[in-house]
Design a protein around this motif. Structure first.
Motif, PDB file in Angstrom:
ATOM      1  N   GLU A 161       0.843  -1.195   0.000  1.00  0.00           N
ATOM      2  CA  GLU A 161       0.000   0.000   0.000  1.00  0.00           C
ATOM      3  C   GLU A 161       0.872   1.235   0.000  1.00  0.00           C
ATOM      4  OE1 GLU A 161      -3.479   0.835   2.534  1.00  0.00           O
ATOM      5  OE2 GLU A 161      -3.215  -1.266   3.113  1.00  0.00           O
ATOM      6  N   ARG A 162       0.457   2.248  -0.758  1.00  0.00           N
ATOM      7  CA  ARG A 162       1.253   3.471  -0.853  1.00  0.00           C
ATOM      8  C   ARG A 162       0.411   4.682  -0.498  1.00  0.00           C
ATOM      9  NH1 ARG A 162       3.508   3.061  -6.746  1.00  0.00           N
ATOM     10  NH2 ARG A 162       1.413   2.278  -7.067  1.00  0.00           N
ATOM     11  N   THR A 163       1.107   5.738  -0.058  1.00  0.00           N
ATOM     12  CA  THR A 163       0.456   7.000   0.281  1.00  0.00           C
ATOM     13  C   THR A 163       1.177   8.119  -0.461  1.00  0.00           C
ATOM     14  OG1 THR A 163       0.006   6.154   2.484  1.00  0.00           O
ATOM     15  CG2 THR A 163      -0.221   8.503   2.182  1.00  0.00           C
ATOM     16  N   GLU A 164       0.374   9.028  -1.015  1.00  0.00           N
ATOM     17  CA  GLU A 164       0.950  10.157  -1.746  1.00  0.00           C
ATOM     18  C   GLU A 164       1.085  11.352  -0.804  1.00  0.00           C
ATOM     19  OE1 GLU A 164      -0.053  11.311  -6.028  1.00  0.00           O
ATOM     20  OE2 GLU A 164      -1.293  12.633  -4.806  1.00  0.00           O
ATOM     21  N   HIS A 165       2.254  12.022  -0.832  1.00  0.00           N
ATOM     22  CA  HIS A 165       2.508  13.207  -0.017  1.00  0.00           C
ATOM     23  C   HIS A 165       2.885  14.355  -0.945  1.00  0.00           C
ATOM     24  CE1 HIS A 165       2.399  11.113   3.815  1.00  0.00           C
ATOM     25  NE2 HIS A 165       3.020  10.127   3.217  1.00  0.00           N
ATOM     26  N   LEU A 166       2.457  15.546  -0.562  1.00  0.00           N
ATOM     27  CA  LEU A 166       2.697  16.746  -1.366  1.00  0.00           C
ATOM     28  C   LEU A 166       3.736  17.611  -0.672  1.00  0.00           C
ATOM     29  CD1 LEU A 166       1.734  18.483  -3.816  1.00  0.00           C
ATOM     30  CD2 LEU A 166       0.189  19.602  -2.212  1.00  0.00           C
ATOM     31  N   TYR A 167       4.733  18.070  -1.428  1.00  0.00           N
ATOM     32  CA  TYR A 167       5.779  18.959  -0.919  1.00  0.00           C
ATOM     33  C   TYR A 167       5.757  20.242  -1.740  1.00  0.00           C
ATOM     34  CZ  TYR A 167       7.651  15.032   1.694  1.00  0.00           C
ATOM     35  OH  TYR A 167       7.809  13.997   2.571  1.00  0.00           O
ATOM     36  N   ARG A 168       5.837  21.402  -1.063  1.00  0.00           N
ATOM     37  CA  ARG A 168       5.832  22.695  -1.748  1.00  0.00           C
ATOM     38  C   ARG A 168       7.135  23.425  -1.455  1.00  0.00           C
ATOM     39  NH1 ARG A 168       0.747  26.033  -1.797  1.00  0.00           N
ATOM     40  NH2 ARG A 168       0.443  24.658  -3.560  1.00  0.00           N
ATOM     41  N   ARG A 175       3.192  19.278   2.874  1.00  0.00           N
ATOM     42  CA  ARG A 175       1.914  19.917   3.135  1.00  0.00           C
ATOM     43  C   ARG A 175       0.899  18.860   3.518  1.00  0.00           C
ATOM     44  NH1 ARG A 175       1.110  25.028   1.734  1.00  0.00           N
ATOM     45  NH2 ARG A 175      -1.088  24.693   1.372  1.00  0.00           N
ATOM     46  N   VAL A 176       0.112  19.186   4.537  1.00  0.00           N
ATOM     47  CA  VAL A 176      -1.006  18.341   4.937  1.00  0.00           C
ATOM     48  C   VAL A 176      -2.245  19.221   4.853  1.00  0.00           C
ATOM     49  CG1 VAL A 176      -2.021  16.973   6.793  1.00  0.00           C
ATOM     50  CG2 VAL A 176       0.454  16.980   6.466  1.00  0.00           C
ATOM     51  N   GLY A 177      -3.077  18.936   3.898  1.00  0.00           N
ATOM     52  CA  GLY A 177      -4.235  19.796   3.654  1.00  0.00           C
ATOM     53  C   GLY A 177      -3.767  21.134   3.122  1.00  0.00           C
ATOM     54  N   ASP A 178      -4.145  22.208   3.800  1.00  0.00           N
ATOM     55  CA  ASP A 178      -3.752  23.557   3.386  1.00  0.00           C
ATOM     56  C   ASP A 178      -2.612  24.119   4.222  1.00  0.00           C
ATOM     57  OD1 ASP A 178      -5.648  23.564   1.414  1.00  0.00           O
ATOM     58  OD2 ASP A 178      -7.186  24.557   2.632  1.00  0.00           O
ATOM     59  N   THR A 179      -2.074  23.333   5.152  1.00  0.00           N
ATOM     60  CA  THR A 179      -1.009  23.833   6.024  1.00  0.00           C
ATOM     61  C   THR A 179       0.275  23.051   5.786  1.00  0.00           C
ATOM     62  OG1 THR A 179      -1.612  22.304   7.790  1.00  0.00           O
ATOM     63  CG2 THR A 179      -2.649  24.478   7.832  1.00  0.00           C
ATOM     64  N   THR A 180       1.390  23.683   6.111  1.00  0.00           N
ATOM     65  CA  THR A 180       2.684  23.008   5.994  1.00  0.00           C
ATOM     66  C   THR A 180       3.052  22.383   7.333  1.00  0.00           C
ATOM     67  OG1 THR A 180       3.861  25.031   6.542  1.00  0.00           O
ATOM     68  CG2 THR A 180       3.528  24.576   4.201  1.00  0.00           C
ATOM     69  N   VAL A 181       3.849  21.344   7.278  1.00  0.00           N
ATOM     70  CA  VAL A 181       4.301  20.647   8.467  1.00  0.00           C
ATOM     71  C   VAL A 181       5.366  21.489   9.158  1.00  0.00           C
ATOM     72  CG1 VAL A 181       5.504  18.582   9.268  1.00  0.00           C
ATOM     73  CG2 VAL A 181       3.777  18.408   7.482  1.00  0.00           C
ATOM     74  N   GLU A 182       5.324  21.540  10.477  1.00  0.00           N
ATOM     75  CA  GLU A 182       6.332  22.273  11.249  1.00  0.00           C
ATOM     76  C   GLU A 182       7.624  21.470  11.251  1.00  0.00           C
ATOM     77  OE1 GLU A 182       7.541  25.589  13.137  1.00  0.00           O
ATOM     78  OE2 GLU A 182       5.482  25.250  12.495  1.00  0.00           O
TER      79      GLU A 182
END
Length: 126
Positions: free
Chosen positions: A26-33, A67-74
């Motif tokens: 199983e894989r999960t997609e993550h978004l980086y900005r 990014r998780v949703g509309d916020t960036t990870v600390e």
């Protein structure tokens, strides 16, 4: 020799293995900005893997933040140590008056080796 050659196959161009019976993880997609160029990068990780908080931007090489949703990870930077210069390490061992005293000793030694002529060492101490 002709009976030992592999005729009609492109070696290295095709795989003879099939995906039959293979179970994919199983894989999960993550978004980086990226803050520098504003580019979004989508990366796939295993579902049970911990995704890193930062990733190197493919376009400009800067640090992209997950990014998780509309916020960036600390991003936790508490474990990063500040670079110390040679001067910082020297000041941990000696005080400024001690360094002045050592400098005067070394200059006196240089002057005595040169025979006391007021050369470069005298101009440096002035």
């Amino acid at each position: 020799m002709a009976d030992r050659s592999l005729r009609g196959i492109r070696l290295g161009a095709q795989s003879l293995q099939s995906e039959e019976g293979v179970v994919f993880e199983e894989r999960t997609e993550h978004l980086y900005r990226c803050a520098e160029c504003g580019r979004d990068t989508k990366l796939m990780f295993a579902h049970d893997a911990e995704a890193p908080a930062t990733w190197e931007c493919r376009t400009c090489g800067s640090e992209a933040v997950r990014r998780v949703g509309d916020t960036t990870v600390e991003v936790d930077r508490s474990s990063e140590k500040a670079a110390r210069s040679h001067w910082d390490m020297l000041l941990e061992r000696r005080t400024i008056p001690e360094l002045d005293e050592l400098l005067e000793e070394r200059l006196a030694l240089l002057r005595s080796r040169r025979g006391g002529h007021g050369g470069d060492a005298d101009r440096l101490s002035a």
